[in-house]
Structure formats: C-alpha cells, structure tokens
Design a protein around this motif. Structure first.
Motif, PDB file in Angstrom:
ATOM      1  N   GLU A   1      35.790  50.762  45.123  1.00 30.46           N
ATOM      2  CA  GLU A   1      34.470  52.032  45.976  1.00 30.46           C
ATOM      3  C   GLU A   1      33.766  51.125  47.424  1.00 30.46           C
ATOM      4  O   GLU A   1      33.133  51.700  48.290  1.00 30.46           O
ATOM      5  N   THR A   2      34.026  49.817  47.565  1.00 33.90           N
ATOM      6  CA  THR A   2      33.994  49.839  49.268  1.00 33.90           C
ATOM      7  C   THR A   2      35.239  50.505  50.488  1.00 33.90           C
ATOM      8  O   THR A   2      34.359  50.867  51.085  1.00 33.90           O
ATOM      9  N   ALA A   3      35.887  50.032  50.196  1.00 31.68           N
ATOM     10  CA  ALA A   3      36.271  50.773  50.596  1.00 31.68           C
ATOM     11  C   ALA A   3      36.215  52.877  51.119  1.00 31.68           C
ATOM     12  O   ALA A   3      36.041  52.836  52.510  1.00 31.68           O
ATOM     13  N   ASP A   4      35.774  52.897  50.421  1.00 32.65           N
ATOM     14  CA  ASP A   4      35.779  54.708  49.986  1.00 32.65           C
ATOM     15  C   ASP A   4      34.468  55.225  50.590  1.00 32.65           C
ATOM     16  O   ASP A   4      34.150  56.038  51.747  1.00 32.65           O
ATOM     17  N   ALA A   5      32.926  53.874  50.419  1.00 32.78           N
ATOM     18  CA  ALA A   5      31.639  53.942  51.307  1.00 32.78           C
ATOM     19  C   ALA A   5      31.824  54.196  52.968  1.00 32.78           C
ATOM     20  O   ALA A   5      31.906  54.425  53.472  1.00 32.78           O
TER      21      ALA A   5
END
Lengths: 299, 327
Positions: free
Chosen positions: A152-156
């Motif tokens: 999730e962090t990576a996608d953001a």
C-alpha cells in the motif's frame, strides 16, 4: 525570500561560516579525514546538518562530496574522525545499520535493481518485514499482513512519483530519469529521518526536473531532513535552505543560498566565474582546439 | 543398432539416482548463483561434505541414519561458514576462486593417509547403507514399467530421491516468493543498493551459501547411499561443471529449471553415448574407437552448452523478458 540575516539566525548559532554550530543539528561530523594514498580526499574539521531543512552540498569535481557521503553512511571508512546521527555515534557502524537508524542514501550512479520489477524494488525499501528473516519466510501468514501494508505504501509513493504505470515492469526498462525517481521513492519506503541524495538531478530529463524538485520540497514539509549533492546551481538556489561548499576535501563556506552564491570567492573558485551567464552551446571547434592544446601540453 | 535399447537406457537415465543427485546439486546452485549471484565453483565439495559427513556418522560414530543425515547437514553448514566468512565480504570473483580451490583441497584431504582411519583414504568408505535399505517397504520383486524394469531397492532410491526433489522444490518456491527471496534477488542485482536499504547483505549471502550447500549435501548423500560407498575421486571439478551445465541448461533463476535441466542433460549424455557407440560398432565412424566415444560426447555436449549460453542465456525455463536487458 526572507532576509538572509534572520534566515541565518533561525538555522545557525552565531554567524554563518565554515563549521558553524546549528540551532538543531541532526548530523554532526568532527575531524573526518579520508586519505587515498597521498591524496587527502576528505578533511572536514567540523560540520553540522540542520534538522528538518534542505541542505545542499556543493563544490567542484573532486571536492570530496561523494566520498564524504560514503563515509557518513558507512560505505567507506575514514582514517580518523567521528560523526553522530541524532546524538548516536556512527563511526564504524555498518551501512545497513546506518540505514536502519533512519538515514537513507541514494547513489550518484543509480542503483535500480534491474531484474526486479518496480514494485519489488519499492517493497525492498521497506523495513520491519518479518518475512525477510529466513525461518519466517517459509510461513506466509506470518508476513503477508505486513506485505500488504508495504505494498500500500509502495503504491502510494509510486503514484506520487508518477511511476504507477510502470508498476509491473522490470526496473531495467525504465529511463535514466525514471530510475532516479524510483531510487528516491524506494529510499522513502522506510520513512527515513534523513535522506541523502547524491546528485538527484544528474541525467534527469528537464521535464522531470520540476517534479523532482517538488518531491524534495514535499519531503521537507513532511518533516524529513534532506542533504543533497548537486552540480545544478538552479536547483541549489531554488530549493535549499542552507548550502555547504566543499573544496579539496574541506568545508570552505556555509550559509543560506542567497549569501553563499554571492560570496565572490565561492563563485570564482567553485562555481566558475561565469556561472550565471549563458555560455551558449559548446561548439565542437573549440572542443577540438582545447583538446589539441592539452595534447600539446602533455607532449 | 538396437535403437529401442538406447532409448530406454536414456529414458531410464532421466530419473536415475545420478540424475537425482545432479538435480539436487543444481537446485542448490540455483540458490547460490541464480538467486543470489554467488559464483560457487565448488558445489561438488558441498555434496562430498554431506556424503562423507553422513558416512562417517554411520561408520565411526555408529549413529542412527536420521542423526547421521543431520550430521552431514551440519558439516555442510560449517563448510559454508568456513568458505563464506572470509570471502563473502569480497567481490564475487574471489568466492569463485576460493570455492574451486577449497573443493579440491577437501578432496585431497579425504585421500590423505593420515586420516584414512576415519575417511577411508583413497579407498573411500563402504558398508554403511544397511539402515537405509532396511527402511525399504517395497516387497522384493521386479517391477516393470514398460520400457524399464526396477528391482525393489532401485525403486526405493528413486522414490526417496524424487520425493526429496519435490519437497525441495516446494521449499524453494516458498522461499523465493517470500520477502527473504526478494532480498536475495536484490543482492544479485546490486548489493550496495540493498545494503543502503538497511539489509544485512553479508548475513543473507551466508544464509544463501548454507541453504544451497545443504541441497547439494542431500544430493551427495543420496548418491552414496545408492552406491553404498563413498569415493574421494567422485567429487572432482568435473562433477561441479556437470552441475553448472544442468543449471544453465534449465535456467539459473528458476525452480523447475534444474529439475528439467538435469533430466534432459543426463538423458542426452546417455543418448549420445548410445548412438555414437552403436555407430562405431557398425563401422560408420572408422576414425573413432569405442573409448573415444566417451570423450567425444563430452565435446559435443560442451559445444551445445556454449551455443545454449550464447543464444539462450536464460536456459530453457528462464524468463525471456529478463534477458532483454544487459542487467
């Protein structure tokens, strides 16, 4: 831009100068010296990096900027010296421990992990993933939850750096500029306290420059300290709060960009006397004549 | 020319205990080279350490089989530490030099007369398979599978061996799809980058060397259990290069590659031997004698491997996308 003197007061204790004390330093280095044979690459008496600000480290080629970076992050060992990050002594600490403390660097020659996809590159930047230890790796339920958070962090971050369309591509397929972006985004995966960028603009398409500048400013507004090495004076002038000038391994000047850039000695010696005049395109003709001249000299 | 006989021999070779050994060794090497980028040219030594460790456990220490197997694995891990601690901080090429040297040193060490009481010297060790064969639950009989016939003990070795391979492949699959495997792949690409992201690269490389070495050790154990003896001259550099061939044929960074690579490579060796032998016998190759055939097939295989590495570097099962970049 604010008045230089008030600017100095909010950052430095006393007046600005080489090795001056800072109000709130995050990184302090003392007597750091690195010699390669007879050549002293770095010989820094004292330097402090102010917290929560963007600090630029500039200087001519061979001034020891990258070597100093390598020393601070543990990738190279100095002959002597001590330095501390948030009060914790860092001398002799291995690079991965430095990174875990919240001090993440990037490299001058980008190190995108070519045969990993963009998203895997990003996930690798995260910390505290239990699945990275051998025994837990075998039991998926133990790490899958953390993996989802990481993704999730990576996608953001990928979205912020406009790399989301490249998510499943190999990093090798990215352009040079995109790799710089990926490396920076990857460095942010662990929410570091201090980001050290080694020439973030080198080889970046001018169209991407503005977005990179914005990203760096965003970092500051999120409370991250930034220290970067750069040759692009436009960038230095526009985004940095503080400039440290190195030459021949030593810190020779410090101050807010507006003051340092006006310092005639700095301009002449380290930025070139014509740093703000447009020299135009370098014609091949002058190039060859210079080459011939140098060739003659060496003969 | 008995073409059916040649074919059935090659088919039998595809699943033979030798193939099982090379597949397991190549799986270990895929962890080293394919996933972590470690250049290990001493995989034969890992197999030998496992085989000797177990055999010595069974003979000298009179251990039960399971404990002897564990002793072999522990020896293998210690061997990995001895190799890894001094070299893994250095560049990849140093590991290559040290591994090839160490594997030769180990082999000569095993032939040394001074330790012959324990290691058997140049005669090796034998008569340690009793416990293994006692485990065989398959009734004594000949089992016919159309093209080949197996005795009960042969069938037992094959079942144990291929069972181990399947189990090993599942473990590797789990590992390589985990964050742990991701760190290994990152190290293969650029270890400084991985270091700068807060991973203890040295520890990962050591773990990789140990895990991959253990696969080879298990392969070595199956090899010597099948023969019921362990000989020092088995574990030459030839053994290592066969493992490399198997790995490169199948694809270095794949799970199925070493398995299929091993089956095809050893079947090919058997096939070229059979066909060329038959051709010599019938006088089609007057310039060759039977003993030459054994040599020439290796030349042919070497040539085909060269072509393979040049034109299909990812191996048979590698991801084609990966080779589009000179990463």
């Amino acid at each position: 831009m604010a008045d230089p003197t008030t600017e100095v007061k909010s950052i430095a204790v006393g007046s600005a100068g080489p090795g001056c004390k800072k109000v709130d330093p995050i990184l302090v280095a003392d007597k750091v010296r690195r010699q390669f044979g007879g050549l002293t690459a770095v010989d820094v008496e004292h330097v402090e990096i102010p917290r929560g600000l963007i600090t630029a480290l500039i200087g001519p080629n061979g001034a020891g900027k990258t070597t100093f970076f390598n020393l601070l992050t543990g990738f190279d060992k100095p002959n002597e010296g001590s330095w501390s990050f948030e009060g914790k002594d860092l001398a002799g600490v291995s690079p991965y421990r430095v990174a875990r403390m919240g001090m993440i660097r990037t490299f001058q020659l980008t190190k995108a992990l070519s045969l990993l996809t963009v998203i895997e590159n990003m996930r690798l930047g995260a910390q505290k993933q239990p699945g990275e230890s051998f025994l837990t790796a075998l039991i998926r339920p133990l790490w899958i939850k953390r993996e989802r958070e990481i993704t999730e962090t990576a996608d953001a971050l990928l979205k912020r750096f406009k790399l989301d369309a490249k998510r499943e591509d190999y990093a090798a397929s990215l352009s040079g500029g995109q790799r710089k972006l990926l490396e920076m985004a990857r460095a942010l995966m662990s929410s570091p306290k201090l980001v050290m960028l080694d020439e973030p603009m080198a080889g970046v398409n001018p169209a991407l420059t503005q977005s990179l500048l914005d990203h760096i400013k965003d970092l500051k507004s999120n409370g991250t300290t930034v220290l970067f090495v750069e040759h692009d004076m436009h960038m230095v002038r526009h985004i940095s709060d503080w400039v440290i000038v190195m030459a021949e391994g030593k810190v020779v000047a410090e101050g807010p960009p507006s003051t340092v850039m006006k310092d005639q000695a700095v301009i002449d010696a380290y930025l070139g006397a014509h740093h703000d005049t447009d020299l135009g395109a370098v014609s091949p003709k002058t190039d060859t004549t210079t080459l011939r001249a140098t060739a003659k000299e060496t003969d | 020319m008995d073409i059916l006989n040649i074919l059935s021999l090659a088919l039998g070779e595809m699943i033979s205990p030798t193939t099982i050994t090379f597949v397991l060794c190549a799986m270990g090497l895929s962890v080293h080279f394919g996933y972590t980028g470690l250049l290990n040219f001493g995989q034969a030594a890992f197999a030998a350490v496992g085989a000797y460790g177990m055999a010595i456990g069974l003979i000298t220490f009179q251990l039960p089989l399971w404990l002897a197997v564990i002793m072999g694995l522990v020896c293998s891990a210690i061997f990995a530490l001895i190799l890894g601690i001094p070299t893994l901080r250095l560049r990849a090429d140093y590991l290559a030099i040290v591994t090839i040297a160490t594997s030769e040193v180990f082999r000569y060490f095993m032939t040394t007369i001074g330790f012959a009481k324990v290691t058997g010297g140049s005669n090796g060790l034998s008569q340690f398979g009793k416990q293994f064969w006692a485990l065989n639950p398959i009734p004594e009989a000949d089992y016919n599978f159309g093209f080949v016939t197996y005795r009960s003990d042969q069938l037992f070795v094959l079942i144990v061996g291929w069972g181990t391979i399947i189990l090993g492949a599942l473990v590797l699959r789990l590992l390589m799809r985990s964050p742990w495997g991701r760190v290994l792949k990152g190290i293969r690409e650029d270890e400084d980058a991985v270091r700068s992201l807060g991973k203890n690269v040295f520890a990962y490389k050591l773990q990789s060397l140990i895990i991959g070495g253990m696969f080879a050790s298990i392969g070595g154990m199956i090899f010597v259990l099948n023969l019921s003896n362990v000989q020092p001259q088995t574990w030459t550099t030839n053994f290592t290069f066969t493992i490399w061939s198997v790995l490169l044929l199948g694809g270095a960074a794949t799970i199925l590659g070493p398995i299929a690579g091993g089956m095809i490579f050893l079947a090919l060796i058997s096939l070229t031997q059979g066909i060329m032998g038959a051709m010599v016998e019938m006088g089609w190759l007057p310039f060759l004698s039977q003993p030459d055939v054994a040599q020439i097939r290796f030349i042919l295989i070497g040539l085909s491997l060269m072509l393979l590495v040049i034109f299909r570097p990812q191996g048979m099962f590698g991801n084609k996308r990966e080779t589009q970049f000179n990463g």
